[in-house]
Design a protein around this motif. Structure first.
Motif, PDB file in Angstrom:
ATOM      1  N   LEU A  11      48.279  50.252   2.552  1.00 15.31           N
ATOM      2  CA  LEU A  11      48.189  50.855   1.226  1.00 15.31           C
ATOM      3  C   LEU A  11      48.357  52.364   1.365  1.00 15.31           C
ATOM      4  CD1 LEU A  11      47.470  50.733  -1.823  1.00 15.31           C
ATOM      5  CD2 LEU A  11      45.064  50.875  -1.124  1.00 15.31           C
ATOM      6  N   ARG A  38      63.182  43.704   2.213  1.00 19.12           N
ATOM      7  CA  ARG A  38      61.895  43.688   1.512  1.00 19.12           C
ATOM      8  C   ARG A  38      61.971  42.742   0.322  1.00 19.12           C
ATOM      9  NH1 ARG A  38      61.864  49.834  -1.104  1.00 19.12           N
ATOM     10  NH2 ARG A  38      63.520  49.496  -2.668  1.00 19.12           N
ATOM     11  N   ALA A  40      59.752  42.143  -3.232  1.00 18.43           N
ATOM     12  CA  ALA A  40      58.692  42.475  -4.165  1.00 18.43           C
ATOM     13  C   ALA A  40      58.281  41.230  -4.942  1.00 18.43           C
ATOM     14  CB  ALA A  40      59.165  43.558  -5.130  1.00 18.43           C
ATOM     15  N   PRO A  87      55.834  53.617  -6.101  1.00 20.72           N
ATOM     16  CA  PRO A  87      55.316  52.277  -6.410  1.00 20.72           C
ATOM     17  C   PRO A  87      56.385  51.183  -6.361  1.00 20.72           C
ATOM     18  CG  PRO A  87      54.336  53.881  -7.866  1.00 20.72           C
ATOM     19  CD  PRO A  87      55.370  54.613  -7.068  1.00 20.72           C
ATOM     20  N   THR A  90      56.779  49.009  -3.241  1.00 23.71           N
ATOM     21  CA  THR A  90      55.801  47.974  -2.928  1.00 23.71           C
ATOM     22  C   THR A  90      56.492  46.636  -2.719  1.00 23.71           C
ATOM     23  OG1 THR A  90      54.004  49.068  -4.128  1.00 23.71           O
ATOM     24  CG2 THR A  90      53.833  46.672  -3.826  1.00 23.71           C
ATOM     25  N   GLN A 118      52.935  43.738   4.579  1.00 23.31           N
ATOM     26  CA  GLN A 118      52.795  44.190   3.199  1.00 23.31           C
ATOM     27  C   GLN A 118      52.709  45.709   3.128  1.00 23.31           C
ATOM     28  OE1 GLN A 118      52.512  42.304   0.135  1.00 23.31           O
ATOM     29  NE2 GLN A 118      52.735  44.371  -0.726  1.00 23.31           N
ATOM     30  N   THR A 120      52.017  48.513   0.128  1.00 22.21           N
ATOM     31  CA  THR A 120      51.605  48.714  -1.254  1.00 22.21           C
ATOM     32  C   THR A 120      51.497  50.211  -1.524  1.00 22.21           C
ATOM     33  OG1 THR A 120      50.356  46.649  -1.237  1.00 22.21           O
ATOM     34  CG2 THR A 120      49.875  48.207  -3.008  1.00 22.21           C
ATOM     35  N   SER A 122      50.444  52.964  -4.293  1.00 20.21           N
ATOM     36  CA  SER A 122      49.710  53.146  -5.546  1.00 20.21           C
ATOM     37  C   SER A 122      50.173  54.425  -6.242  1.00 20.21           C
ATOM     38  CB  SER A 122      48.212  53.219  -5.270  1.00 20.21           C
ATOM     39  OG  SER A 122      47.914  54.341  -4.450  1.00 20.21           O
TER      40      SER A 122
END
Length: 123
Positions: A11, A38, A40, A87, A90, A118, A120, A122
């Motif tokens: 994250l 990737r 999503a 974002p 992600t 993963q 992520t 923010s």
């Protein structure tokens, strides 16, 4: 046979950076083109970056100038340095190996895949 294991996801806040690693088994790693893809949530898996056995690199337009792919054949590893993350970056990130000599952004061109890591971002 090549086994691939990704690491380095996590994250991060928008504008931050992450470095993904992909460790490969096998004695012929240097002969493979290595790619990062990737996926999503709710979207199809997409090409991110590719590094050929020669070191030539290719990037998706969405990441060009922000991401850098590299490889260390002595360590059987490929990396994805990601900067200025947003974002929309992600996703689960996968590394993949391609036996051919022709660069490809197509998923079905790749012979081996890792399980993914993963990322992520923010806002």
């Amino acid at each position: 046979q090549v086994q691939l294991v990704e690491s380095g996801g996590g994250l991060v806040q928008a504008g931050g950076s992450l470095r993904l690693s992909c460790a490969a088994s096998g004695r012929t790693f240097s002969s493979y083109a290595m790619g990062w893809f990737r996926q999503a949530p709710g979207k199809e898996r997409e090409f991110v970056a590719l590094i050929m056995r020669t070191g030539t690199t290719y990037y998706a337009d969405a990441v060009k100038g922000r991401f850098t792919i590299s490889r260390d054949n002595a360590k059987n590893a490929v990396y994805l340095q990601m900067s200025s993350l947003q974002p929309e970056d992600t996703a689960v990130y996968y590394c993949a190996a391609d036996k051919s000599f022709v660069p490809s952004v197509l998923i079905n061109a790749y012979d081996y895949w890792g399980q993914g890591t993963q990322v992520t971002v923010s806002s």
